[in-house]
Design an enzyme around this catalytic site. Structure first.
Site, PDB file in Angstrom:
ATOM      1  N   MET A 197       0.776  -1.106   0.015  1.00 28.39           N
ATOM      2  CA  MET A 197       0.068   0.059   0.136  1.00 28.39           C
ATOM      3  C   MET A 197       0.938   1.370   0.011  1.00 28.39           C
ATOM      4  SD  MET A 197      -3.282  -0.800   2.103  1.00 28.39           S
ATOM      5  CE  MET A 197      -2.807  -0.617   3.870  1.00 28.39           C
ATOM      6  N   GLY A 198       2.147   0.935  -0.416  1.00 28.14           N
ATOM      7  CA  GLY A 198       2.833   2.231  -0.559  1.00 28.14           C
ATOM      8  C   GLY A 198       3.725   2.776   0.944  1.00 28.14           C
TER       9      GLY A 198
ATOM     10  N   HIS B  31       9.342  -3.090   3.767  1.00 28.65           N
ATOM     11  CA  HIS B  31       8.894  -3.637   2.279  1.00 28.65           C
ATOM     12  C   HIS B  31       9.935  -3.781   1.326  1.00 28.65           C
ATOM     13  CE1 HIS B  31       5.687  -0.686   3.426  1.00 28.65           C
ATOM     14  NE2 HIS B  31       4.876  -1.781   2.941  1.00 28.65           N
TER      15      HIS B  31
ATOM     16  N   GLN C   8     -10.318  -2.587   2.536  1.00 24.70           N
ATOM     17  CA  GLN C   8      -9.659  -3.113   3.771  1.00 24.70           C
ATOM     18  C   GLN C   8      -9.670  -2.249   4.750  1.00 24.70           C
ATOM     19  OE1 GLN C   8      -5.887  -4.285   1.689  1.00 24.70           O
ATOM     20  NE2 GLN C   8      -5.112  -3.733   3.831  1.00 24.70           N
TER      21      GLN C   8
ATOM     22  N   SER D 270       6.602  -0.363  10.252  1.00 18.72           N
ATOM     23  CA  SER D 270       5.329  -0.266  10.029  1.00 18.72           C
ATOM     24  C   SER D 270       4.941   1.102   9.400  1.00 18.72           C
ATOM     25  CB  SER D 270       4.240  -0.515  11.080  1.00 18.72           C
ATOM     26  OG  SER D 270       3.004  -0.082  10.681  1.00 18.72           O
TER      27      SER D 270
ATOM     28  N   ARG E 296       2.369   2.794   9.826  1.00 12.73           N
ATOM     29  CA  ARG E 296       1.790   3.460  10.988  1.00 12.73           C
ATOM     30  C   ARG E 296       2.412   3.894  12.087  1.00 12.73           C
ATOM     31  NH1 ARG E 296      -2.565  -0.403   9.247  1.00 12.73           N
ATOM     32  NH2 ARG E 296      -4.236   0.789   8.474  1.00 12.73           N
TER      33      ARG E 296
END
Ligand code: PAF
Length: 294
Positions: A30-31, A37, A61, A187, A189
């Site tokens: 999701m970039g 990643h 999602q 993450s 986030r």
């Protein structure tokens, strides 16, 4: 690196590679790419001749009160990182390319049981959104192999089950979690955390590790371990969603047939929901003897 936005452009480019006998390795994202990643990309490079990365913030999602709008979108920086890693193909579809009839009318892929527990119970519909978009991406890209992070251990288990149940001809490879030096799982986030929350955040991984050590030492009262861990997280300033000791394959309670334990946790720090997990392989004879007090 070539970037494609439409399914048709991407598919015709990949057909040419496939016709030349090249193996296609795929990393869906999701970039807002970080080292975690890029580890997936590096693994994909080992596994395939052509690496395809998708960047698509999948609205299906995200729940109604989740961070879809706030989710970090950093395409220019992401492209530079992928180019530097030698990625040949980037796929950046728009929402209308993936859901041309709208999301309401979309056929949904649902993986029962594995998808209904843990994050599935606290984020209803989340895994249906993941399995639906991953199925679509698999059908568009038609990769030989696809790479997912073990940080989202439940997601990885669900994708494996989906591929098996629907006979999707793709190999699924999991890559171990990349962490900051203090143990915090990388993450997208993490960027939401305040300085104070970032200081507290590694307690999640520490708590998982202490639980794993206790089990490895023969402590077998899992309910007590789970509630002790939740208490530790609360004391540190988290709002724990779940802390669960499960069979790593079924994601259900541990039984005598369990060969590997997964300890999984999700907890909020302020508005940010963090997830992490650790695993412990059991030696069927000696460990169960020990856990049974023998
Ligand atoms: O793990 C993620 O980033 C997403 O869930 C995925 C697999 C790219 C599907 O949108």
């Amino acid at each position: 690196m070539r970037t494609y936005t439409t399914n048709a452009q991407l598919q015709s480019a990949l057909r040419a590679h496939r016709d030349e006998g090249r193996r296609i390795a795929f990393v869906p994202t999701m970039g807002n790419l970080h080292e975690g990643h890029l580890d997936l990309v590096r693994k994909a490079r080992q596994l395939g001749d052509i690496v395809v990365v998708s960047i698509f913030v999948n609205p299906l999602q995200f729940g109604p009160n989740e961070d879809l709008d706030a989710y970090p979108r950093t395409l220019a920086a992401d492209k530079e990182k992928l180019f530097a890693e030698g990625v040949q193909v980037l796929f950046t579809p728009r929402v209308e390319d993936i859901y041309p009839q709208g999301m309401e009318a979309q056929t949904i892929v649902h993986v029962p049981e594995l998808g209904d527990t843990l994050c599935g119970s606290s984020r209803p519909g989340h895994f249906d959104g993941v399995t639906t978009v991953v199925s679509k991406l698999f059908n568009i890209v038609a990769p030989d192999v696809a790479v997912f992070g073990e940080k989202d251990f439940q997601q990885l288990s669900i994708v494996r089950r989906m591929v098996r149940d629907l006979c999707v001809p793709v190999e699924i490879v999991g890559v171990s979690t990349s962490r900051d030096r203090d143990g915090l799982a990388l993450s997208s986030r993490n960027g939401y955390l305040t300085r104070e929350q970032r200081r507290i955040a590694p307690v999640l991984h520490q708590t998982l590790n202490s639980c794993r050590e206790a089990i490895a030492c023969g402590f077998d009262n899992f309910l007590q371990l789970e509630s002790h861990a939740r208490m530790k997280l609360l004391q540190a300033g988290f709002d724990p969603d779940y802390f669960a000791i499960r069979d790593a394959v079924t994601l259900r309670a541990v039984t005598e047939d369990t060969e590997e334990i997964a300890i999984l946790a999700a907890a909020r720090l302020g508005k940010t929901r963090l997830i992490d997990n650790v695993r412990l392989a059991l030696n069927p004879v000696s460990d169960w003897g020990m856990l049974a007090g023998g």
